[in-house]
Design an enzyme around this catalytic site. Structure first.
Site, PDB file in Angstrom:
ATOM      1  N   MET A   1       0.630  -1.325   0.021  1.00 51.58           N
ATOM      2  CA  MET A   1      -0.162  -0.078   0.129  1.00 51.58           C
ATOM      3  C   MET A   1       1.216   1.198  -0.176  1.00 51.58           C
ATOM      4  O   MET A   1       0.283   2.487  -0.284  1.00 51.58           O
ATOM      5  CB  MET A   1      -0.904  -0.026   1.774  1.00 51.58           C
ATOM      6  N   TYR A   2       2.184   0.978   0.056  1.00 54.60           N
ATOM      7  CA  TYR A   2       2.869   2.325   0.465  1.00 54.60           C
ATOM      8  C   TYR A   2       3.212   2.640  -1.178  1.00 54.60           C
ATOM      9  O   TYR A   2       3.671   2.068  -1.790  1.00 54.60           O
ATOM     10  CB  TYR A   2       4.197   2.128   1.051  1.00 54.60           C
ATOM     11  N   SER A   3       2.930   3.860  -1.371  1.00 59.43           N
ATOM     12  CA  SER A   3       2.757   5.303  -0.349  1.00 59.43           C
ATOM     13  C   SER A   3       0.972   5.424  -0.618  1.00 59.43           C
ATOM     14  O   SER A   3       1.060   6.725  -2.209  1.00 59.43           O
ATOM     15  CB  SER A   3       3.869   6.400  -0.513  1.00 59.43           C
TER      16      SER A   3
END
Length: 317
Positions: A52-54
């Site tokens: 999920m980053y970023s």
């Protein structure tokens, strides 16, 4: 440098991990490459990221951090052999939860972005009570059997659920979570120390805690509300620490740092590194100069009375 085992896995790492949440956020591609080169050149290995980053950055959708790490690895020069990659699944809206199908698909996606054949440490980013633990652990087992994952870990699990997961793994002959990634630092102590620390020490679980510097508060950069404007990215998260206890902690950090010719950030990390339950705190940097400051924390040895002073300053009222 003395290496520490990640739980009972075969992975051994230096006592500081790099937080890849900044890649594609406050560190662009050139800065990311310089940071990763500096980190491994200094003898460190563990880089922690997530699918999920970023995604929280305007214009991003997620996967940016893994993609930049993959581009760095693609430069060759033995980079893959010198780094241990930890990533996560479950919290990204594109690949939510810990169903077996999602774990398999998310791992394949992460491998493609990272441009590698194996993830060294694959972590459940958060618990998913809707999926039986034996199904989740079974999916991780298949990834290990396929040679796509070396070890698995848990992030943001309660003590009760981590204990249950460890028991399920033992009962069903499945791989167990070898690491825990909790929220823990000199200010945020109560949940980890009261609930999780006894369990991880009893069961031999490695701990790679995040928010090791309390969103930058423990660097001493933010000492009043007027300082919050120094960082649009971090200022909002720091405000909650600006209370009497937080200022007491900063004063104690200043005193110990002064005695060593060190910085508050180095002392805050050294305090974590000295704690027997902690394997490698995770810290981020957005410049090579910041990175070198953080790495120096691993060479800082605190006396027992200094640790006691920091414990007392950070104790809950």
């Amino acid at each position: 440098m003395s290496l520490r085992p990640l739980g009972r896995s075969s992975l051994r790492v230096a006592p500081l991990a790099f937080g890849g949440n900044v890649f594609g956020w406050s560190a662009d591609e050139a800065t990311t490459f310089a940071l990763l080169d500096g980190f491994v050149d200094a003898g460190f290995a563990l880089v922690d990221t997530a699918d999920m980053y970023s995604s929280w950055v305007p214009g991003n959708r997620g996967g940016e951090s893994e993609t930049l790490i993959g581009r760095w690895l693609a430069q060759g020069g033995g980079r893959r052999e010198r780094v241990a990659i930890a990533t996560k699944v479950a919290k990204w809206s594109q690949r939510p939860g810990l169903s077996p199908a999602n774990i398999q698909a998310a791992a394949e996606d992460s491998l493609r972005r990272l441009r590698t054949e194996v993830i060294d440490l694959y972590q459940a980013h958060e618990d998913d009570p809707s999926v039986p633990l034996e199904d989740t652990l079974g999916a991780f087992a298949r990834l290990i059997e396929q040679g796509k994952v070396r070890a698995i870990g848990a992030s943001n699990y309660s003590a009760a659920r981590l204990a249950q997961a460890l028991d399920v793994a033992e009962r069903h002959g499945l791989p167990r979570f070898e690491t825990l990634q909790p929220h823990y630092n000199l200010y945020d102590r109560d949940v980890f120390e009261a609930q999780l620390e006894p369990l991880v020490r009893e069961r031999g679980i490695g701990v790679i805690n995040y928010y090791a510097l309390a969103s930058g508060f423990l660097t001493g950069k933010y000492r009043s509300r007027a300082d919050l404007g120094k960082s649009r990215a971090r200022g909002g998260a720091v405000e909650k620490y600006l209370d009497a206890r937080g200022l007491r902690i900063l004063a104690a950090l200043d005193e110990v740092a002064g005695a060593h010719g060190a910085t508050p950030a180095q002392v805050a990390l050294a305090w974590l590194i000295a704690r027997p339950s902690i394997t490698a705190p995770i810290a981020s940097a957005t410049s090579v100069a910041q990175l070198q400051e953080l790495l120096a924390a691993t060479r800082l040895s605190l006396a027992a009375d200094e640790i006691a002073a920091l414990d007392a300053a950070s104790a809950e009222a």
